[in-house]
Motif scaffolding. Structure first.
Motif, PDB file in Angstrom:
ATOM      1  N   GLY A  96      -9.999  16.679   2.547  1.00  0.00           N
ATOM      2  CA  GLY A  96     -11.114  16.804   1.607  1.00  0.00           C
ATOM      3  C   GLY A  96     -10.881  17.771   0.479  1.00  0.00           C
ATOM      4  N   GLY A  97      -9.695  18.352   0.374  1.00  0.00           N
ATOM      5  CA  GLY A  97      -9.450  19.358  -0.645  1.00  0.00           C
ATOM      6  C   GLY A  97      -8.971  18.814  -1.978  1.00  0.00           C
ATOM      7  N   ILE A  98      -9.010  17.491  -2.174  1.00  0.00           N
ATOM      8  CA  ILE A  98      -8.555  16.949  -3.449  1.00  0.00           C
ATOM      9  C   ILE A  98      -9.682  16.194  -4.138  1.00  0.00           C
ATOM     10  N   ARG A  99      -9.603  16.152  -5.456  1.00  0.00           N
ATOM     11  CA  ARG A  99     -10.614  15.467  -6.259  1.00  0.00           C
ATOM     12  C   ARG A  99     -10.342  13.963  -6.243  1.00  0.00           C
ATOM     13  N   PRO A 100     -11.358  13.151  -6.012  1.00  0.00           N
ATOM     14  CA  PRO A 100     -11.153  11.696  -6.034  1.00  0.00           C
ATOM     15  C   PRO A 100     -10.796  11.211  -7.437  1.00  0.00           C
ATOM     16  N   SER A 101     -10.016  10.156  -7.487  1.00  0.00           N
ATOM     17  CA  SER A 101      -9.615   9.556  -8.760  1.00  0.00           C
ATOM     18  C   SER A 101     -10.621   8.467  -9.139  1.00  0.00           C
ATOM     19  N   PRO A 102     -10.910   8.328 -10.430  1.00  0.00           N
ATOM     20  CA  PRO A 102     -11.779   7.230 -10.859  1.00  0.00           C
ATOM     21  C   PRO A 102     -11.038   5.884 -10.877  1.00  0.00           C
ATOM     22  N   ASN A 103      -9.728   5.907 -10.695  1.00  0.00           N
ATOM     23  CA  ASN A 103      -8.906   4.701 -10.703  1.00  0.00           C
ATOM     24  C   ASN A 103      -9.285   3.824  -9.504  1.00  0.00           C
ATOM     25  N   PRO A 104      -9.650   2.562  -9.726  1.00  0.00           N
ATOM     26  CA  PRO A 104     -10.067   1.702  -8.613  1.00  0.00           C
ATOM     27  C   PRO A 104      -8.941   1.386  -7.614  1.00  0.00           C
ATOM     28  N   LEU A 105      -7.693   1.602  -8.001  1.00  0.00           N
ATOM     29  CA  LEU A 105      -6.574   1.370  -7.078  1.00  0.00           C
ATOM     30  C   LEU A 105      -6.359   2.544  -6.123  1.00  0.00           C
ATOM     31  N   ILE A 106      -6.973   3.695  -6.430  1.00  0.00           N
ATOM     32  CA  ILE A 106      -6.755   4.912  -5.648  1.00  0.00           C
ATOM     33  C   ILE A 106      -7.947   5.161  -4.744  1.00  0.00           C
ATOM     34  N   MET A 155       0.856  -1.173   0.000  1.00  0.00           N
ATOM     35  CA  MET A 155       0.000   0.000   0.000  1.00  0.00           C
ATOM     36  C   MET A 155       0.897   1.230   0.000  1.00  0.00           C
ATOM     37  N   ILE A 156       0.488   2.223  -0.760  1.00  0.00           N
ATOM     38  CA  ILE A 156       1.163   3.517  -0.747  1.00  0.00           C
ATOM     39  C   ILE A 156       0.238   4.496  -0.041  1.00  0.00           C
ATOM     40  N   TRP A 157       0.755   5.160   0.973  1.00  0.00           N
ATOM     41  CA  TRP A 157       0.022   6.182   1.711  1.00  0.00           C
ATOM     42  C   TRP A 157       0.553   7.541   1.284  1.00  0.00           C
ATOM     43  N   VAL A 158      -0.333   8.456   0.869  1.00  0.00           N
ATOM     44  CA  VAL A 158       0.079   9.776   0.425  1.00  0.00           C
ATOM     45  C   VAL A 158      -0.543  10.830   1.323  1.00  0.00           C
ATOM     46  N   ASP A 159       0.311  11.654   1.913  1.00  0.00           N
ATOM     47  CA  ASP A 159      -0.123  12.833   2.661  1.00  0.00           C
ATOM     48  C   ASP A 159      -0.494  13.848   1.575  1.00  0.00           C
ATOM     49  N   ALA A 160      -1.759  13.813   1.142  1.00  0.00           N
ATOM     50  CA  ALA A 160      -2.148  14.366  -0.151  1.00  0.00           C
ATOM     51  C   ALA A 160      -2.480  15.847  -0.198  1.00  0.00           C
ATOM     52  N   ASP A 161      -2.724  16.497   0.917  1.00  0.00           N
ATOM     53  CA  ASP A 161      -3.186  17.882   0.852  1.00  0.00           C
ATOM     54  C   ASP A 161      -2.285  18.791   0.027  1.00  0.00           C
ATOM     55  N   ALA A 162      -0.993  18.732   0.209  1.00  0.00           N
ATOM     56  CA  ALA A 162      -0.085  19.607  -0.538  1.00  0.00           C
ATOM     57  C   ALA A 162       0.952  18.807  -1.313  1.00  0.00           C
ATOM     58  N   CYS A 163       0.643  17.581  -1.661  1.00  0.00           N
ATOM     59  CA  CYS A 163       1.607  16.717  -2.332  1.00  0.00           C
ATOM     60  C   CYS A 163       1.699  17.048  -3.821  1.00  0.00           C
ATOM     61  N   PRO A 164       2.897  17.378  -4.315  1.00  0.00           N
ATOM     62  CA  PRO A 164       3.036  17.728  -5.733  1.00  0.00           C
ATOM     63  C   PRO A 164       3.197  16.532  -6.670  1.00  0.00           C
ATOM     64  N   VAL A 165       3.209  15.310  -6.128  1.00  0.00           N
ATOM     65  CA  VAL A 165       3.466  14.142  -6.977  1.00  0.00           C
ATOM     66  C   VAL A 165       2.318  13.122  -6.950  1.00  0.00           C
ATOM     67  N   LYS A 166       1.103  13.576  -6.725  1.00  0.00           N
ATOM     68  CA  LYS A 166      -0.042  12.658  -6.697  1.00  0.00           C
ATOM     69  C   LYS A 166      -0.207  11.937  -8.039  1.00  0.00           C
ATOM     70  N   ALA A 167      -0.083  12.657  -9.131  1.00  0.00           N
ATOM     71  CA  ALA A 167      -0.248  12.040 -10.458  1.00  0.00           C
ATOM     72  C   ALA A 167       0.835  10.994 -10.707  1.00  0.00           C
ATOM     73  N   GLU A 168       2.040  11.260 -10.262  1.00  0.00           N
ATOM     74  CA  GLU A 168       3.134  10.309 -10.444  1.00  0.00           C
ATOM     75  C   GLU A 168       2.897   9.052  -9.623  1.00  0.00           C
ATOM     76  N   VAL A 169       2.404   9.223  -8.397  1.00  0.00           N
ATOM     77  CA  VAL A 169       2.086   8.069  -7.554  1.00  0.00           C
ATOM     78  C   VAL A 169       1.030   7.216  -8.243  1.00  0.00           C
ATOM     79  N   GLU A 170      -0.012   7.851  -8.758  1.00  0.00           N
ATOM     80  CA  GLU A 170      -1.080   7.105  -9.423  1.00  0.00           C
ATOM     81  C   GLU A 170      -0.557   6.364 -10.650  1.00  0.00           C
ATOM     82  N   ARG A 171       0.302   7.010 -11.415  1.00  0.00           N
ATOM     83  CA  ARG A 171       0.841   6.374 -12.621  1.00  0.00           C
ATOM     84  C   ARG A 171       1.666   5.130 -12.278  1.00  0.00           C
ATOM     85  N   VAL A 172       2.556   5.237 -11.294  1.00  0.00           N
ATOM     86  CA  VAL A 172       3.395   4.095 -10.907  1.00  0.00           C
ATOM     87  C   VAL A 172       2.535   3.007 -10.260  1.00  0.00           C
ATOM     88  N   ALA A 173       1.594   3.400  -9.415  1.00  0.00           N
ATOM     89  CA  ALA A 173       0.732   2.419  -8.749  1.00  0.00           C
ATOM     90  C   ALA A 173      -0.107   1.649  -9.761  1.00  0.00           C
TER      91      ALA A 173
END
Length: 143
Positions: free
Chosen positions: A32-42, A1-19
């Protein structure tokens, strides 16, 4: 599992791509300030608003075999102690060996900011090279 401290994380897209490529689940933890991903792994994990709520959630749930992505040094220290691999968004890996120095540098920076309230900036920006180092470090951590 990858845990992302997502509020100010500049590499969310990169995490999703590698995951996605490696078929690894990800928990994007935020207030709650980020948009949910449609990716079932996220998975979007929303915690109560308030200081350090996302950090508390990650620290309570991560452990050996997990990867945590954060710039927050106190959270990183807790995750390292829990046995997780901790990466900063610039690709730097935090371990028991360098965690004390990272916490000391954080405290020094806070003291310098407090001593000069008119000081502007001071930190370097997030670069393409940082993003590239992060991708390489995440791939290495997941191997």
């Amino acid at each position: 599992m990858i845990w992302v401290d997502a509020d100010a994380c500049p590499v969310k897209a990169e995490v999703e791509r590698v995951a996605t490529r490696r078929q690894v689940k990800v928990a994007m933890v935020s207030n709650g300030g980020i948009r949910p991903s449609p990716n079932p792994l996220i998975e979007s994990v929303y915690v109560a608003s308030g200081a350090d709520e996302a950090d508390k959630h990650i620290a309570e749930h991560c452990g050996p075999g997990d990867v945590v992505v954060t710039n927050d040094m106190p959270l990183a220290a807790k995750c390292v102690a829990a046995g997780a691999v901790v990466l900063k968004p610039n690709g730097e890996r935090l371990t028991e060996r360098n965690m004390g120095e990272a916490l000391a540098m954080r405290d020094l920076a806070a003291d310098l900011r407090a001593a000069d309230p008119f000081r502007q900036g001071g930190g370097k920006g997030f670069s393409k090279a940082d993003r590239s180092r992060f991708l390489e470090a995440l791939e290495r951590a997941l191997r």
